[in-house]
Structure formats: structure tokens, C-alpha cells
Design a protein around this motif. Structure first.
Motif, PDB file in Angstrom:
ATOM      1  N   SER A  29       0.829  -1.210   0.000  1.00  0.00           N
ATOM      2  CA  SER A  29       0.000   0.000   0.000  1.00  0.00           C
ATOM      3  C   SER A  29       0.863   1.259   0.000  1.00  0.00           C
ATOM      4  O   SER A  29       0.444   2.303  -0.531  1.00  0.00           O
ATOM      5  N   LEU A  30       2.061   1.195   0.568  1.00  0.00           N
ATOM      6  CA  LEU A  30       2.987   2.326   0.502  1.00  0.00           C
ATOM      7  C   LEU A  30       3.544   2.500  -0.904  1.00  0.00           C
ATOM      8  O   LEU A  30       3.667   3.626  -1.412  1.00  0.00           O
ATOM      9  N   LEU A  31       3.886   1.390  -1.540  1.00  0.00           N
ATOM     10  CA  LEU A  31       4.409   1.461  -2.900  1.00  0.00           C
ATOM     11  C   LEU A  31       3.405   2.084  -3.862  1.00  0.00           C
ATOM     12  O   LEU A  31       3.785   2.683  -4.873  1.00  0.00           O
ATOM     13  N   ALA A  32       2.125   1.946  -3.560  1.00  0.00           N
ATOM     14  CA  ALA A  32       1.080   2.478  -4.440  1.00  0.00           C
ATOM     15  C   ALA A  32       0.857   3.978  -4.253  1.00  0.00           C
ATOM     16  O   ALA A  32       0.118   4.596  -5.025  1.00  0.00           O
ATOM     17  N   GLN A  33       1.509   4.580  -3.268  1.00  0.00           N
ATOM     18  CA  GLN A  33       1.324   6.007  -3.014  1.00  0.00           C
ATOM     19  C   GLN A  33       2.083   6.853  -4.039  1.00  0.00           C
ATOM     20  O   GLN A  33       3.223   6.551  -4.372  1.00  0.00           O
ATOM     21  N   GLU A  34       1.442   7.889  -4.518  1.00  0.00           N
ATOM     22  CA  GLU A  34       2.071   8.850  -5.422  1.00  0.00           C
ATOM     23  C   GLU A  34       2.135  10.198  -4.723  1.00  0.00           C
ATOM     24  O   GLU A  34       1.116  10.716  -4.269  1.00  0.00           O
ATOM     25  N   LEU A  35       3.339  10.747  -4.618  1.00  0.00           N
ATOM     26  CA  LEU A  35       3.554  12.009  -3.922  1.00  0.00           C
ATOM     27  C   LEU A  35       3.965  13.105  -4.906  1.00  0.00           C
ATOM     28  O   LEU A  35       4.471  12.807  -5.990  1.00  0.00           O
ATOM     29  N   PRO A  36       3.772  14.360  -4.526  1.00  0.00           N
ATOM     30  CA  PRO A  36       4.225  15.456  -5.389  1.00  0.00           C
ATOM     31  C   PRO A  36       5.718  15.391  -5.621  1.00  0.00           C
ATOM     32  O   PRO A  36       6.463  14.811  -4.815  1.00  0.00           O
ATOM     33  N   GLU A  37       6.157  15.970  -6.706  1.00  0.00           N
ATOM     34  CA  GLU A  37       7.582  15.966  -7.040  1.00  0.00           C
ATOM     35  C   GLU A  37       8.405  16.544  -5.894  1.00  0.00           C
ATOM     36  O   GLU A  37       8.052  17.584  -5.318  1.00  0.00           O
ATOM     37  N   GLY A  38       9.488  15.867  -5.549  1.00  0.00           N
ATOM     38  CA  GLY A  38      10.352  16.340  -4.486  1.00  0.00           C
ATOM     39  C   GLY A  38      10.051  15.756  -3.124  1.00  0.00           C
ATOM     40  O   GLY A  38      10.812  15.961  -2.185  1.00  0.00           O
ATOM     41  N   TRP A  39       8.961  15.029  -3.015  1.00  0.00           N
ATOM     42  CA  TRP A  39       8.593  14.410  -1.741  1.00  0.00           C
ATOM     43  C   TRP A  39       8.846  12.910  -1.789  1.00  0.00           C
ATOM     44  O   TRP A  39       8.763  12.285  -2.841  1.00  0.00           O
ATOM     45  N   GLU A  40       9.127  12.340  -0.633  1.00  0.00           N
ATOM     46  CA  GLU A  40       9.325  10.897  -0.512  1.00  0.00           C
ATOM     47  C   GLU A  40       8.844  10.434   0.857  1.00  0.00           C
ATOM     48  O   GLU A  40       8.616  11.242   1.758  1.00  0.00           O
ATOM     49  N   TRP A  41       8.678   9.130   0.987  1.00  0.00           N
ATOM     50  CA  TRP A  41       8.343   8.585   2.302  1.00  0.00           C
ATOM     51  C   TRP A  41       9.517   7.763   2.837  1.00  0.00           C
ATOM     52  O   TRP A  41      10.317   7.231   2.084  1.00  0.00           O
ATOM     53  N   HIS A  42       9.584   7.691   4.148  1.00  0.00           N
ATOM     54  CA  HIS A  42      10.570   6.861   4.850  1.00  0.00           C
ATOM     55  C   HIS A  42       9.785   6.031   5.858  1.00  0.00           C
ATOM     56  O   HIS A  42       9.119   6.582   6.739  1.00  0.00           O
ATOM     57  N   TRP A  43       9.837   4.717   5.718  1.00  0.00           N
ATOM     58  CA  TRP A  43       9.041   3.829   6.563  1.00  0.00           C
ATOM     59  C   TRP A  43       9.906   3.340   7.723  1.00  0.00           C
ATOM     60  O   TRP A  43      10.916   2.657   7.518  1.00  0.00           O
ATOM     61  N   LEU A  44       9.513   3.691   8.945  1.00  0.00           N
ATOM     62  CA  LEU A  44      10.183   3.235  10.154  1.00  0.00           C
ATOM     63  C   LEU A  44       9.360   2.113  10.773  1.00  0.00           C
ATOM     64  O   LEU A  44       8.248   2.336  11.243  1.00  0.00           O
ATOM     65  N   ILE A  45       9.907   0.904  10.765  1.00  0.00           N
ATOM     66  CA  ILE A  45       9.254  -0.253  11.366  1.00  0.00           C
ATOM     67  C   ILE A  45       9.951  -0.535  12.688  1.00  0.00           C
ATOM     68  O   ILE A  45      11.136  -0.862  12.713  1.00  0.00           O
ATOM     69  N   GLN A  46       9.237  -0.373  13.773  1.00  0.00           N
ATOM     70  CA  GLN A  46       9.805  -0.557  15.098  1.00  0.00           C
ATOM     71  C   GLN A  46       9.177  -1.778  15.759  1.00  0.00           C
ATOM     72  O   GLN A  46       7.983  -1.802  16.056  1.00  0.00           O
ATOM     73  N   GLU A  47       9.986  -2.812  15.980  1.00  0.00           N
ATOM     74  CA  GLU A  47       9.464  -3.992  16.665  1.00  0.00           C
ATOM     75  C   GLU A  47       9.319  -3.715  18.155  1.00  0.00           C
ATOM     76  O   GLU A  47      10.212  -3.157  18.791  1.00  0.00           O
ATOM     77  N   ASP A  48       8.182  -4.116  18.701  1.00  0.00           N
ATOM     78  CA  ASP A  48       7.948  -4.008  20.132  1.00  0.00           C
ATOM     79  C   ASP A  48       8.567  -5.231  20.808  1.00  0.00           C
ATOM     80  O   ASP A  48       7.890  -6.215  21.114  1.00  0.00           O
ATOM     81  N   GLY A  49       9.866  -5.168  21.023  1.00  0.00           N
ATOM     82  CA  GLY A  49      10.611  -6.290  21.558  1.00  0.00           C
ATOM     83  C   GLY A  49      11.751  -6.674  20.631  1.00  0.00           C
ATOM     84  O   GLY A  49      12.066  -5.968  19.664  1.00  0.00           O
TER      85      GLY A  49
END
Length: 256
Positions: A29-49
Motif C-alpha cells: 500500500s505504501l508502494l502504491a502512493q504517489e507524492l508530489p515531485e520532491g517528496w518521498e516517504w521513509h518507513w520506520l518499522i519498530q518492533e515491540d521487543g
């Protein structure tokens, strides 16, 4: 030129072993996101443990960072992830949920378009095990949510939020100023949402932004989640925090 840090949306996901196998769907679902030019996402996955059960499901992608820490619940995991948050905006995405197409772009457009707004939420649908979806009753109208409006509805409706906290998109500095997610075994996301509501106007988008997966192993399906004594305690501290913030008359952005 705007720096790369200010042009990044940080997506924060808390995960534990039972929900790790849903991470590929969240990633899709993140890969399917389209953002305006110059923007990006950074996915932080934090394991609880710390286990060996989550890492195999973490995508091999330079835009994805995986970290582990002492177990303390999803609120602790998300707040720990803030140490690595390097963008102007923070988006919540639970490990077992999925963004809909365009969700990040819609959130971004709202806050980029109005500096008086501190956060956004959107409509969500329950995603049932058979793949069907079900909506929530009582969604607000699309538009500005005035300060304190969510708290008033929550207080008058058996402590049930009018919007889904799992759809939150907020200015990172506000999340940090409020201390991140509450140190509670549950309702920590409601606590942050109502804290934001106490100090800033928000926005509700009527278009569906999240598919909220319903499955037997999720934490909200466990008996402890609805234990009356614990629920009363959680709601009491969430309410007290929101009232205290409102009483301080602090606002973002500052007003004269």
C-alpha cells in the motif's frame, strides 16, 4: 532550496511477531502512493521487543528502516521510532493495516496548504477476513475540526473517538512537543490524538484513507482490552491529559 529532511513523510509502524506477516500488505500500500515531485516517504518499522520473527517480513528497500527495542506496547514502540524520524510529517500505519491510493498525498496537501492545521485524519473502513469492507457510523463532515471538538464528542459518547486514530498524519514537531504516544497498554493513539486536538485545529478527509484489518490475533480483540477497570484507568488519564493541555491555553501555531 528545501532540504531533503523537510521533504520527507515519516511513516511509523509498530509491530510484534503475531502481526509481522501483514507487513508485505502494508508495504504494497505504501508502494502504491504517489507524492508530489520532491517528496518521498521513509518507513520506520519498530518492533515491540526483540525477536527473530519480524525481520524476515521487512522489505529490502533503502526507504525502509527496521529497529528493535525493549517491549512496552505499541505506544512505546512508536515513540522510540521518533528517534529516527527525519521528516517534517509523521504518518501512522499499523502493521496489519493498509493505506488507500492517494492517502499520503491528500494528507500532505491539507497541511501544506494551511499552516494553521496541525494534523489530519480520514475515513477508514474495516477490512474483514473475507476481503469485504464495512464503514463506521457517525463520521464527521469533511473539513476543519476545531480545537476541542474531538474531545467533546469523545467525552459525550462513552469515550469513543469520532475519527480513527490509526489514520493520523501530523506535524512531527507537534508530536514531539506532546511527548509522542502515551505510555498506556492501549488507547495510546487516542491519547495522542486528543492531545493534538487540545492544542491545534485538525482536518477530516471524507475519502477513505485506511483499511483497518480485523483479525482474531489483533490486540483490540483480547479480553484485557475491554477489562472495565483498566479501560476506566486508561480513559481517566487520557481525559486528564487533554484537559490539562487545554487549560494551559497553549496553541499551535501560537496565537496572541
Amino acid at each position: 532550496m528545501v532540504s531533503a529532511v523537510r521533504r520527507r513523510i515519516v511513516v511509523i509502524t509498530a509491530v510484534h511477531a503475531p502481526s509481522a506477516h501483514f507487513l508485505p500488505d502494508a508495504y504494497a500500500s505504501l508502494l502504491a502512493q504517489e507524492l508530489p515531485e520532491g517528496w518521498e516517504w521513509h518507513w520506520l518499522i519498530q518492533e515491540d521487543g526483540r525477536s527473530d520473527e519480524v525481520a524476515p517480513y521487512v522489505p529490502d528497500d533503502p526507504r525502509v528502516t527496521f529497529a528493535q527495542g525493549r517491549p512496552g506496547g505499541p505506544g512505546t514502540a512508536r515513540t522510540l521510532a521518533l528517534a529516527l524520524a527525519d521528516g517534517e510529517y509523521v504518518k501512522v500505519l499499523d502493521a496489519d493495516d493498509q493505506l488507500t491510493a492517494g492517502a499520503l498525498a491528500r494528507d500532505l496537501a491539507v497541511l501544506e496548504g494551511d499552516r494553521a492545521l496541525g494534523w489530519t485524519t480520514s475515513r477508514a473502513l474495516d477490512l474483514l477476513p473475507d476481503g469485504s469492507t464495512v464503514g463506521f457510523p457517525g463520521d464527521p463532515d469533511e473539513g476543519v475540526i476545531e480545537r476541542g471538538a474531538l474531545f467533546a464528542h469523545w467525552s459525550a459518547n462513552d469515550y469513543r473517538p469520532q475519527v480513527v486514530p490509526g489514520t493520523l498524519f501530523a506535524r512531527r514537531h507537534l508530536v514531539l512537543a506532546l511527548g509522542g504516544w502515551m505510555a498506556l497498554p492501549a488507547s495510546e493513539d487516542t491519547g495522542l490524538l486528543l492531545a493534538l486536538d487540545a492544542v491545534s485545529q485538525g482536518w477530516y478527509t471524507a475519502e477513505v484513507g485506511l483499511l483497518y484489518r480485523k483479525w482474531p490475533g489483533q490486540s483490540t480483540s483480547r479480553p484485557a482490552h475491554i477489562d472495565p477497570a483498566e479501560r476506566d484507568a486508561r480513559m481517566a488519564v487520557v481525559e486528564a491529559r487533554a484537559r490539562a493541555l487545554s487549560g494551559l491555553r497553549w496553541s499551535s501555531p501560537p496565537t496572541d
